[in-house]
Write a protein that holds these residues in place. Structure first.
Motif: not given
Length: 246
Positions: A51-60, A141-146, A198-200
């Motif tokens: 949950d700590k990562y902004y990574d919405p699955l959004k399957a559809g 991808m690189s953006g405001m959320y990492g 990121g670095k993880d």
């Protein structure tokens, strides 16, 4: 290489049309055509992303498009239906996707009298994928959320089978609004991905068997086409009511 998908669809529609032309029935509905839009919701069996990562699955996916011809078997409540379904399944808002071109074949059972304006039905549909099945790659991808990197693999199903339940709502004698739900079970299909953020350096997995929920909404026109006196009266009443309320 020549694309044979339109030829396959045309041959299917011609065969069904020939069957319809040879049918001997009364003046009730003999056959129908329908056009639908069908959003889908794929089933995801594993998503390890914390949950700590902004990574919405959004399957559809969708709304997808389909067109069918239906033949009503005389003196029964059964019909056979076939046509073309174009379906897209998306994961991670489209980062990973599967594009399916499918020949649909199935059957339905209508259990109420044909005179009823509400026609619920039960049925089974099969979807034969005639498009490419395999896809794999890596995207980042690189953006405001990492930032993140995602490796993915897609194997689209060659066949999907769906029990369906639906309802035709006849607005006029030969024109109906069609609502249909089916759970499409994929045969030999899967989608998987490994994502690092990121670095993880820990890879977080996602898997889907490509089963999906599908809700279809469309318009059905039945033949022989006829516009009855009650249709005209109902239409005039609706127009007069609208003008009066205005």
């Amino acid at each position: 290489m020549m694309n044979t998908r339109p030829l396959i669809v045309l041959a299917l529609l011609l065969c069904l049309s020939r069957l319809v032309a040879n049918a001997q029935d009364d003046d009730s509905r003999r056959w129908a055509i329908d056009f639908r839009l069908s959003p889908v919701k794929p089933v995801v069996t594993l998503n390890e992303t914390p949950d700590k990562y902004y990574d919405p699955l959004k399957a559809g996916g969708g709304p997808n498009f389909s067109a069918h011809i239906e033949y009503f078997i005389p003196q029964t409540g059964f019909s056979v239906v076939g046509g073309y379904d174009h379906e897209v399944m998306d994961f991670y808002s489209g980062d990973v996707s599967a594009d399916l071109s499918q020949i649909m074949l199935g059957g339905r059972w209508y259990f109420l009298s044909k005179s009823c304006p509400l026609q619920p039905y039960l049925g089974v549909s099969t979807f034969w994928n005639v498009a490419g099945r395999k896809d794999a790659g890596t995207m980042s991808m690189s953006g405001m959320y990492g930032s993140y990197e995602r490796k993915y693999s897609v194997s689209s199903p060659v066949l999907s089978v769906a029990p369906v339940v639906g309802l035709d709502i006849y607005l006029f004698s030969c024109v109906a609004l069609e609502v249909d739900y089916g759970f499409r079970m994929a045969v030999d299909g899967h989608t998987s991905s490994q994502t690092t953020f990121g670095k993880d350096t820990t890879p977080y997995a996602m898997r889907s068997p490509m089963h999906r929920h599908a809700l279809s909404v469309g318009l059905k026109v039945t033949f022989p086409f006829k516009f009855t006196n009650s249709d005209v009266t109902g239409l005039l009443d609706s127009l007069l009511t609208y003008l009066y309320l205005k």
